[in-house]
Design an enzyme around this catalytic site. Structure first.
Site, short mmCIF file in Angstrom:
data_model
loop_
_atom_site.label_atom_id
_atom_site.label_comp_id
_atom_site.label_asym_id
_atom_site.label_seq_id
_atom_site.Cartn_x
_atom_site.Cartn_y
_atom_site.Cartn_z
N THR A 284 48.83 17.76 -32.48
CA THR A 284 47.41 17.57 -32.73
C THR A 284 46.89 16.58 -31.70
O THR A 284 47.40 15.47 -31.59
CB THR A 284 47.18 16.98 -34.13
N GLY A 285 45.92 17.02 -30.94
CA GLY A 285 45.38 16.16 -29.89
C GLY A 285 43.89 16.00 -30.02
O GLY A 285 43.28 16.48 -30.97
N VAL B 79 57.32 28.32 -26.26
CA VAL B 79 58.42 27.80 -25.44
C VAL B 79 59.33 27.09 -26.43
O VAL B 79 58.94 26.08 -27.02
CB VAL B 79 57.91 26.81 -24.37
N ASP C 51 46.51 18.00 -13.96
CA ASP C 51 46.87 17.08 -15.06
C ASP C 51 48.36 17.21 -15.35
O ASP C 51 48.79 17.24 -16.49
CB ASP C 51 46.03 17.40 -16.30
N ASP D 53 49.40 23.33 -20.42
CA ASP D 53 48.11 22.62 -20.39
C ASP D 53 47.37 22.83 -19.07
O ASP D 53 47.14 21.91 -18.31
CB ASP D 53 48.38 21.11 -20.62
#
Ligand SMILES: Nc1ncnc2c1ncn2[C@@H]1O[C@H](COP(=O)(O)OP(=O)(O)OP(=O)(O)O)[C@@H](O)[C@H]1O
Ligand SMILES: [Mg+2]
Length: 257
Positions: free
Chosen positions: A59-60, A148, A191, A208
């Site tokens: 959770t970001g 993954v 990033d 990401d």
């Protein structure tokens, strides 16, 4: 929990309880399944993309990632948050580009465009042979990709949390992957850090990709250099004598004279 949600996620109530006890992810998950998101999720379920949302992997601020499962095995469902908080982390160049694509107004569409951007970058990387999770489908604020992880469905951990018994071959593989991204996919991650590299059975997988930019963008060299310096620092701590500038060149930075 509504009836639709109960139908969609039959074991959600129990699991939420389990998770609350385990690590209190339940509340975040409830928040993310707002109405629009729920509709989007139900569409993917109807299409047979997956059957179950198993649990939250991460959770970001910007997105939440869930493990899902279905006939095609395990998957990772990244759900971008549709909330204002989402854009705090966006680099200004990316926001400009998105605003141009989407036009004024509609905040939701900005988020959808962001998810689409990551999906497109992932596809380009996959086609170029860069180790990334295989993207399956993107719809609205959802991005479904291969998990993954182990064959049993245990998600692979990020490099930052993974002690490497042999860092040198790992670094070599990572450099090769990033170089391929620069040379063949013509993209710079933007990033890339030990948080955005997963260690899958001892091999690196880049994730990401939302901030990925074209190698032709004026800021591309600067971003690649930043990524390279980041990794040099990390791998020096792991005992390897690496320099950021050298990594930069080997990761494809030598394309810019
Ligand atoms: N395909 C995948 N398979 C397994 N785990 C994944 C996968 N994709 C993402 N994750 C897990 O989810 C975490 C967050 O994913 P990601 O880095 O793409 O999101 P994020 O944009 O960093 O979100 P935020 O910055 O808001 O936390 C990763 O660190 C990783 O642990
Ligand atoms: Mg991340």
């Amino acid at each position: 929990m509504s009836r639709v949600e109960e139908l969609l996620f039959p074991r959600r109530k129990e699991r939420t309880e389990e998770r609350r006890k385990e690590r209190s992810h339940g509340d975040v998950r409830d928040e993310v399944f707002d109405r629009l998101t729920l509709l989007a999720v139900s569409r993917l379920v109807t299409q047979g993309m997956f059957q179950e949302v198993d649990y939250s992997i991460s959770t970001g601020k910007e997105a939440n990632v869930f493990r899902v499962s279905g006939r095609s095995g395990f998957g990772a469902l990244k759900i971008y948050r549709i909330s204002n908080a989402v854009f705090r982390r966006f680099p200004p160049w990316a926001l400009e580009e998105l605003r141009r694509t989407v036009g004024p107004g509609s905040f939701g569409r900005l988020v959808f465009a962001w998810a689409h951007r990551e999906f497109t970058a992932m596809k380009a990387c996959e086609a170029a042979g860069v180790p990334v999770p295989r993207p399956r489908i993107q719809w609205r604020n959802l991005l479904l990709m291969d998990l993954v992880g182990s064959p049993q469905g245990v998600p692979s951990p990020p490099l930052i949390h993974t002690p490497l018994p042999t860092p040198q071959p790992f670094l070599e593989e990572l450099v090769k992957g990033v170089r391929r991204m620069t040379e063949k996919a013509k993209l710079v991650h933007g990033d890339l850090s030990p948080y955005n590299v997963l260690v899958s059975d001892g091999h690196p997988v880049l994730i990401d990709l939302g901030q990925t930019i074209s190698v032709d963008h004026p800021q591309a060299p600067e971003l690649l250099l930043r990524d390279a310096l980041n990794f040099a620092r990390f791998f020096r701590r792991a005992g390897l004598p690496v320099e950021g500038e050298e990594l930069f060149r080997r990761m494809g930075g030598d394309r810019w004279p």
